[in-house]
Structures are given as structure tokens and as C-alpha cells.
Design a protein around this motif. Sequence first.
Motif, mmCIF file in Angstrom:
data_model
loop_
_atom_site.group_PDB
_atom_site.id
_atom_site.type_symbol
_atom_site.label_atom_id
_atom_site.label_comp_id
_atom_site.label_asym_id
_atom_site.label_seq_id
_atom_site.Cartn_x
_atom_site.Cartn_y
_atom_site.Cartn_z
ATOM 1 N N ILE A 224 0.751 -1.093 -0.341
ATOM 2 C CA ILE A 224 0.115 0.141 0.003
ATOM 3 C C ILE A 224 0.816 0.891 0.148
ATOM 4 N N LEU A 225 1.671 1.348 1.078
ATOM 5 C CA LEU A 225 2.419 2.172 0.715
ATOM 6 C C LEU A 225 3.731 2.031 -0.610
ATOM 7 N N THR A 226 3.249 1.640 -1.116
ATOM 8 C CA THR A 226 4.450 1.698 -2.490
ATOM 9 C C THR A 226 3.798 2.119 -3.968
ATOM 10 N N ILE A 227 1.539 2.088 -3.038
ATOM 11 C CA ILE A 227 1.014 2.152 -4.500
ATOM 12 C C ILE A 227 0.956 3.889 -4.042
ATOM 13 N N CYS A 228 0.658 4.813 -2.465
ATOM 14 C CA CYS A 228 1.186 5.786 -2.267
ATOM 15 C C CYS A 228 2.453 5.863 -3.391
ATOM 16 N N ARG A 229 3.342 6.378 -2.994
ATOM 17 C CA ARG A 229 4.587 6.659 -4.310
ATOM 18 C C ARG A 229 3.952 6.859 -5.492
ATOM 19 N N VAL A 230 3.547 5.713 -6.063
ATOM 20 C CA VAL A 230 2.952 5.786 -7.415
ATOM 21 C C VAL A 230 2.287 7.342 -7.399
ATOM 22 N N ALA A 231 1.069 7.394 -6.920
ATOM 23 C CA ALA A 231 0.121 7.394 -6.819
ATOM 24 C C ALA A 231 0.436 9.114 -6.487
ATOM 25 N N ALA A 232 1.684 9.590 -5.752
ATOM 26 C CA ALA A 232 2.418 10.668 -5.486
ATOM 27 C C ALA A 232 3.656 11.078 -6.553
ATOM 28 N N VAL A 233 2.986 10.954 -7.455
ATOM 29 C CA VAL A 233 4.333 11.006 -9.046
ATOM 30 C C VAL A 233 3.030 12.618 -9.614
ATOM 31 N N PRO A 234 1.495 12.090 -9.742
ATOM 32 C CA PRO A 234 0.684 13.224 -10.437
ATOM 33 C C PRO A 234 0.722 14.160 -9.695
ATOM 34 N N LEU A 235 0.774 14.342 -8.078
ATOM 35 C CA LEU A 235 0.910 15.518 -7.309
ATOM 36 C C LEU A 235 2.013 15.847 -7.239
ATOM 37 N N LEU A 236 3.407 15.797 -7.175
ATOM 38 C CA LEU A 236 4.434 15.983 -7.073
ATOM 39 C C LEU A 236 4.933 16.813 -8.738
ATOM 40 N N VAL A 237 4.147 16.448 -9.711
ATOM 41 C CA VAL A 237 4.032 17.101 -11.141
ATOM 42 C C VAL A 237 3.355 18.461 -11.076
ATOM 43 N N SER A 238 2.304 18.466 -10.569
ATOM 44 C CA SER A 238 1.734 19.594 -10.364
ATOM 45 C C SER A 238 1.561 20.737 -9.408
ATOM 46 N N THR A 239 2.389 20.136 -8.003
ATOM 47 C CA THR A 239 2.359 20.664 -7.037
ATOM 48 C C THR A 239 4.059 22.050 -7.099
ATOM 49 N N PHE A 240 4.956 21.134 -8.400
ATOM 50 C CA PHE A 240 5.884 21.411 -8.933
ATOM 51 C C PHE A 240 5.535 22.537 -9.813
ATOM 52 N N TYR A 241 5.080 22.688 -10.590
ATOM 53 C CA TYR A 241 4.773 24.191 -11.436
ATOM 54 C C TYR A 241 3.248 24.804 -11.039
ATOM 55 N N VAL A 242 2.920 25.081 -9.519
ATOM 56 C CA VAL A 242 2.312 25.792 -8.441
ATOM 57 C C VAL A 242 3.788 27.084 -8.689
ATOM 58 N N ASP A 243 2.832 28.677 -9.137
ATOM 59 C CA ASP A 243 3.577 29.945 -8.985
ATOM 60 C C ASP A 243 2.668 30.234 -7.409
ATOM 61 N N SER A 244 3.787 29.544 -6.291
ATOM 62 C CA SER A 244 2.854 30.423 -4.759
ATOM 63 C C SER A 244 4.110 29.687 -3.862
ATOM 64 N N TRP A 245 4.375 30.240 -2.615
ATOM 65 C CA TRP A 245 5.233 30.551 -1.977
ATOM 66 C C TRP A 245 5.321 28.760 -1.465
ATOM 67 N N TRP A 246 3.898 28.254 -1.480
ATOM 68 C CA TRP A 246 4.439 26.832 -1.023
ATOM 69 C C TRP A 246 4.355 25.453 -1.748
ATOM 70 N N GLY A 247 4.547 26.259 -3.264
ATOM 71 C CA GLY A 247 4.501 25.312 -3.849
ATOM 72 C C GLY A 247 5.914 24.516 -3.430
ATOM 73 N N PRO A 248 7.143 25.148 -3.572
ATOM 74 C CA PRO A 248 8.310 24.220 -3.583
ATOM 75 C C PRO A 248 8.344 23.651 -2.283
ATOM 76 N N THR A 249 7.513 24.459 -1.357
ATOM 77 C CA THR A 249 7.804 23.380 -0.226
ATOM 78 C C THR A 249 7.251 21.722 -0.134
ATOM 79 N N VAL A 250 6.247 22.314 -1.074
ATOM 80 C CA VAL A 250 4.672 20.548 -1.039
ATOM 81 C C VAL A 250 6.248 19.837 -1.783
ATOM 82 N N THR A 251 6.340 20.434 -2.653
ATOM 83 C CA THR A 251 6.993 19.133 -3.963
ATOM 84 C C THR A 251 8.741 18.881 -3.005
ATOM 85 N N THR A 252 8.743 19.416 -2.241
ATOM 86 C CA THR A 252 10.019 19.125 -1.220
ATOM 87 C C THR A 252 9.673 17.921 -0.221
#
Length: 210
Positions: free
Chosen positions: A21-49
Motif C-alpha cells: 500500500i505504501l508503494t502504491i501511494c508512492r506511485v500515486a504521489a507522482v502526479p501530485l509531485l508534477v502538479s505542485t512543481f508548477y504552482v507559482d506560490s510560496w508553498w509550491g516548492p515546499t510541498v513538492t519537496t
Amino acid sequence: MAATLEPTPLPTSKLLTLPTILTICRVAAVPLLVSTFYVDSWWGPTVTTAIFVSAAITDWLDGYLARKMKLGTPFGSFLDPVADKLMVAATLVLLCTKPLEAGIFGQAPWLLTVPAIAVISREITMSAVREWAASQDKKLLEAVAVNNLGKWKTATQMTALTIILAARDNSLEGTESLVAFGVILLYISAWLAVWSLYVYIRKIWKVLLR
């Protein structure tokens, strides 16, 4: 009075265990990583990291739980390296699309592209080699088992990418120096990746010549 021996837990036959289940969560986190990477806000880099660091922690945690609690499954063994490669490859591609100025290195568009190509090419090649070795015999499969060099490569790679992702936060001081340090680590991890591939191929060649 003789001590009572507790039965040794056997590997589970369940498809979905906690490590899986933890491994599946890592796979599911990839789209979240992509979406937060392009957020032009102060919290974008923090959440991506934070997403990337969480993925790195769960990568260690699911392996530990699978071994400690005998919760390893064939599906989990298959999915675990896939999740790792997806997260790393996605992060490398994302960083190449928005390169940062790396202190003493300046702003060179190719700076992250070179190690990214080396790392991704190595992972694709090793996946193909391991699949081929698994279809042959046990000796070949043992030759491509994960070794300490591969573990050092992964540790250096994860550290480098975490540093570069974190340095995208403009509120931090000395970000150029952070990026430069992260880039140096990334090149070291790329060298380790290529070198470990050479070591694996050499082991396979020795087995084939026997």
C-alpha cells in the motif's frame, strides 16, 4: 521447564499488504509531485519537496516492514522498483524544464540534462537486463542483485534531488550555493549509476563465459 518457541511468521499471500500500500501511494504521489512543481506560490516548492522526501522515506519503510514483518509479496517486489524509478525520473524531467542558477556553474541549460539522461538511461537498461536475467538462470539473476554500490547511488541521488527541490524556495538564503552542492551530488550519483551498470554487466559477462 522448556521455553515455548513462538512460530516464525511466514510470508503472506495477500495481494495488498502495508508495504505494498505504501508503494502504491508512492506511485500515486507522482502526479501530485508534477502538479505542485508548477504552482507559482510560496508553498509550491515546499510541498513538492515534502512529497519527494515522503516518497524516499516510504521507500525505506516499505522495504523494512516487508522484511521485518514477513509481508513481502511478488506484486510488491515488482512494484517497488517501478515506483522508485517513476518518482526519480519524473523529478529529473521536471527539474530539467525549469533549471535554476547554480552558483559557480551559472545558468547552463544542459547542467541537469546530462546527469538526468545518464540516470534514466541506466535505470531503463538495468530493468531490461534484470528482466532478461530472470528469464535465464539463477546465477545470472544473482549477478544483478542489488549491491552496496547501487545503494550508495540511490542515497546520493535522493539527497541531491531533495537539495535541488528545496533550493527552489526563494525565501531560503544561499540557494545558489545549495543548488551548486545539489548539482555536484547529482553528478556523483550519475557517475555511480553508470559505474554500477558497468559492474553488473561485467558480472554477467563472467557468468556467461563460465
